[in-house]
Design a protein around this motif. Structure first.
Motif, PDB file in Angstrom:
ATOM      1  N   ARG A  91       0.822  -1.200   0.000  1.00 43.00           N
ATOM      2  CA  ARG A  91       0.000   0.000   0.000  1.00 43.00           C
ATOM      3  C   ARG A  91       0.862   1.259   0.000  1.00 43.00           C
ATOM      4  O   ARG A  91       1.934   1.300   0.597  1.00 43.00           O
ATOM      5  CB  ARG A  91      -0.900   0.037   1.245  1.00 43.00           C
ATOM      6  CG  ARG A  91      -1.923  -1.073   1.311  1.00 43.00           C
ATOM      7  CD  ARG A  91      -2.687  -0.969   2.620  1.00 43.00           C
ATOM      8  NE  ARG A  91      -3.450   0.257   2.687  1.00 43.00           N
ATOM      9  CZ  ARG A  91      -3.837   0.846   3.815  1.00 43.00           C
ATOM     10  NH1 ARG A  91      -3.494   0.327   4.988  1.00 43.00           N
ATOM     11  NH2 ARG A  91      -4.552   1.958   3.795  1.00 43.00           N
ATOM     12  N   ILE A  92       0.350   2.314  -0.643  1.00 46.16           N
ATOM     13  CA  ILE A  92       0.989   3.632  -0.614  1.00 46.16           C
ATOM     14  C   ILE A  92      -0.057   4.634  -0.154  1.00 46.16           C
ATOM     15  O   ILE A  92      -1.129   4.761  -0.762  1.00 46.16           O
ATOM     16  CB  ILE A  92       1.524   4.029  -2.003  1.00 46.16           C
ATOM     17  CG1 ILE A  92       2.597   3.042  -2.459  1.00 46.16           C
ATOM     18  CG2 ILE A  92       2.087   5.449  -1.964  1.00 46.16           C
ATOM     19  CD1 ILE A  92       3.098   3.288  -3.871  1.00 46.16           C
ATOM     20  N   ILE A  93       0.230   5.335   0.949  1.00 41.22           N
ATOM     21  CA  ILE A  93      -0.706   6.321   1.506  1.00 41.22           C
ATOM     22  C   ILE A  93      -0.053   7.694   1.447  1.00 41.22           C
ATOM     23  O   ILE A  93       1.083   7.880   1.868  1.00 41.22           O
ATOM     24  CB  ILE A  93      -1.054   5.976   2.969  1.00 41.22           C
ATOM     25  CG1 ILE A  93      -1.706   4.594   3.035  1.00 41.22           C
ATOM     26  CG2 ILE A  93      -1.960   7.033   3.575  1.00 41.22           C
ATOM     27  CD1 ILE A  93      -1.917   4.106   4.447  1.00 41.22           C
ATOM     28  N   ILE A  94      -0.801   8.650   0.877  1.00 37.22           N
ATOM     29  CA  ILE A  94      -0.328  10.036   0.784  1.00 37.22           C
ATOM     30  C   ILE A  94      -1.146  10.896   1.744  1.00 37.22           C
ATOM     31  O   ILE A  94      -2.364  11.006   1.594  1.00 37.22           O
ATOM     32  CB  ILE A  94      -0.461  10.593  -0.646  1.00 37.22           C
ATOM     33  CG1 ILE A  94       0.208   9.668  -1.670  1.00 37.22           C
ATOM     34  CG2 ILE A  94       0.108  12.004  -0.719  1.00 37.22           C
ATOM     35  CD1 ILE A  94       1.696   9.547  -1.510  1.00 37.22           C
ATOM     36  N   ASN A  95      -0.510  11.502   2.741  1.00 41.32           N
ATOM     37  CA  ASN A  95      -1.162  12.408   3.684  1.00 41.32           C
ATOM     38  C   ASN A  95      -0.815  13.850   3.352  1.00 41.32           C
ATOM     39  O   ASN A  95       0.328  14.156   2.991  1.00 41.32           O
ATOM     40  CB  ASN A  95      -0.709  12.124   5.118  1.00 41.32           C
ATOM     41  CG  ASN A  95      -1.172  10.773   5.603  1.00 41.32           C
ATOM     42  OD1 ASN A  95      -2.295  10.367   5.330  1.00 41.32           O
ATOM     43  ND2 ASN A  95      -0.298  10.057   6.310  1.00 41.32           N
TER      44      ASN A  95
END
Length: 519
Positions: free
Chosen positions: A477-481
């Motif tokens: 997974r790749i999460i951008i905040n």
């Protein structure tokens, strides 16, 4: 020529002093109460380290940064009794021993601050103490008696030497007649001498009783120092906008300068003092990078920690018949403004001035002479080299304290003083590189990136396909905040490991989760 000194102390946090000549700002001084003044202060300090490689010692004297004390600034009276006197060179006509032979860690010293710390450098110290009076300077470790080098009239110098020889001078201290004492009678010099001897006696007793570190002597505030050290002889009027400061100035003048001819007035106008004399705009220009000249040309001033670069630009000025004449007239117009800006901004250290190139050697020398003559009027010590064939003049100017700009401004927390930021696109590309690096870690289950909202928006829209492809290829997974408080150049990219992140993160962040199909 009309000169006037304005003293602005209405705001308790800041004291400003301006010297005007024909309504033009010629000298400007500012001091913040929060920063304090340490140049000239005398302390009882303790040596924390002796560095043979630098031939210097570092001294804890009670400020956040330790002071720097070079062997050339150590008086023989501060040497250890059993110190060896190996010759390591000469300075000021005396042999310099190895510092490790004459000083030791833990040793107490009486030191005086000669320069404030600039950037990462700590304050410069000396054990050659000097106590300034109104007309004399006392050097407790000196034996020399002399006259200020700024008094150039030979007849006057001889008269002062004779007067100095008639004073009851102690044998264990040196004295120098200051510029302000040039026209003073013997009685005034004797009174100043008595004051300084009593002051040093009191300070010596205080130093013996004090625990380390301790302040032994604190310099006067900027207003009193300005009268004692800065007041030109041709200033006849002083305006002060504070009744309390006005009273202190009158008290000081009565004690130190009973025959003064200065007209000290309390300014009581409703309009702020600096606005009344229309110099607030001139003060603001001392903070700007570009300074315009009347002919349409300009000078640009860039300052680093150790060097100042000044560039002369012809700009819109094209009033002469050929390029050589234009260059000469532009350079001659820039010379007085450069000298003025050096004083106003209190620039110090190594200064490199890039004048417009001139082929004519005679004209180069003429610009040199004009600039050198103006530098002689500067209170700070200066040294100038000849102009090179490329139009470059290198010079040094005595640095005692940080410049006006360094005193009032701090580095931008976003660009760190560079003055430019990356574009969101450039930063997004950089974040993608870091994401790929973290995905390559075998123990990670995914990657979480926290970035500026603009960068997050670019990643979410322009790099969406790349992120989806990376997720599919890595099966992670790749999460951008997006975090509002982040600058464009700020980013935190970390691997998600085990049941949580690599390090703690706030869960309340607005986020964009880039989801792709997973095998």
């Amino acid at each position: 020529m009309k000169k006037i000194m304005l003293v602005n102390v209405v705001e308790l946090e800041e004291t400003r002093i301006a010297i005007l000549e024909n309504d033009v700002l010629e000298e400007f001084y500012i001091e913040r109460s929060s920063r304090g003044q340490i140049v000239g202060n005398i302390y009882k300090g303790k040596i924390t380290n002796v560095e043979p490689s630098l031939q210097a010692a570092f001294v804890d004297f009670g400020t956040p940064r330790n002071g720097f004390l070079h062997i050339s600034d150590v008086a023989p009276s501060s040497f250890l009794d059993n110190g060896k006197k190996e010759d390591k060179g000469r300075r000021g006509g005396r042999d310099l021993p190895a510092i490790q032979d004459v000083l030791r860690r833990g040793q107490d010293l009486i030191v005086q601050v000669t320069k404030e710390g600039v950037g990462t450098k700590g304050p410069a110290l000396t054990t050659f103490i000097s106590l300034p009076g109104r007309y004399l300077v006392m050097m407790p470790d000196g034996k020399h008696h002399g006259i200020s080098r700024k008094i150039t009239d030979e007849e006057q110098r001889q008269r002062l030497k004779k007067t100095l020889g008639e004073l009851r001078l102690p044998s264990d201290a040196g004295f120098i007649v200051r510029t302000a004492g040039a026209d003073r009678p013997k009685k005034d010099l004797q009174r100043d001498l008595h004051y300084l001897r009593q002051l040093w006696s009191d300070l010596s007793k205080k130093a013996k009783r004090a625990n380390t570190p301790a302040v032994i002597y604190r310099e006067s505030d900027l207003v009193i120092r300005a009268i004692r050290d800065l007041l030109p002889a041709d200033v006849k009027t002083m305006l002060i906008d504070s009744s309390e400061a006005h009273r202190r100035v009158l008290d000081f003048l009565r004690r130190a300068m009973p025959r003064h001819t200065i007209n000290v007035k309390l300014y009581e106008g409703s309009e702020p003092l600096f606005h009344r004399y229309k110099i607030e705009e001139q003060v603001e220009k001392t903070y700007s990078r570009k300074v315009s000249l009347d002919i349409g040309a300009s000078i640009v001033i860039d300052q680093t920690e150790a060097l100042v670069a000044i560039d002369v630009n012809s700009g819109k000025f094209t009033g002469e018949k050929d390029a050589e004449d234009t260059a000469f007239k532009t350079n001659m117009a820039a010379v007085p403004e450069i000298a003025r800006q050096l004083r106003l901004r209190d620039l110090g250290g190594v200064i490199v001035i890039d004048f417009i190139d001139m082929r004519d050697v005679g004209r180069r020398r003429e610009v040199e002479r004009a600039f050198g003559a103006l530098l002689k009027q500067d209170r700070a010590r200066t040294k100038m080299l000849r102009m090179s064939q490329f139009g470059i003049i290198e010079m040094t100017r005595q640095r005692v304290r940080p410049s006006v700009k360094q005193s009032l401004y701090e580095k931008c927390p976003f660009c760190n003083g560079v003055g430019m930021l990356r574009t969101p696109e450039s930063m997004a590309v950089n974040v993608m590189r870091q994401i790929r690096l973290k995905l390559g870690e075998n123990s990670s289950r995914g990657v979480e990136a926290t970035v500026n909202p603009e960068v997050a928006h670019y990643l979410h829209n322009e790099k969406r396909r790349d992120i989806v492809r990376l997720e599919e290829e890595s099966e992670k997974r790749i999460i951008i905040n997006a975090r509002e408080g982040f600058s464009v150049e700020q980013a935190e990219v970390m691997a998600i490991k085990g049941n949580g992140r690599e390090s703690a993160q706030e869960d309340s962040l607005p986020s964009y989760e880039i989801a792709g199909s997973r095998k």
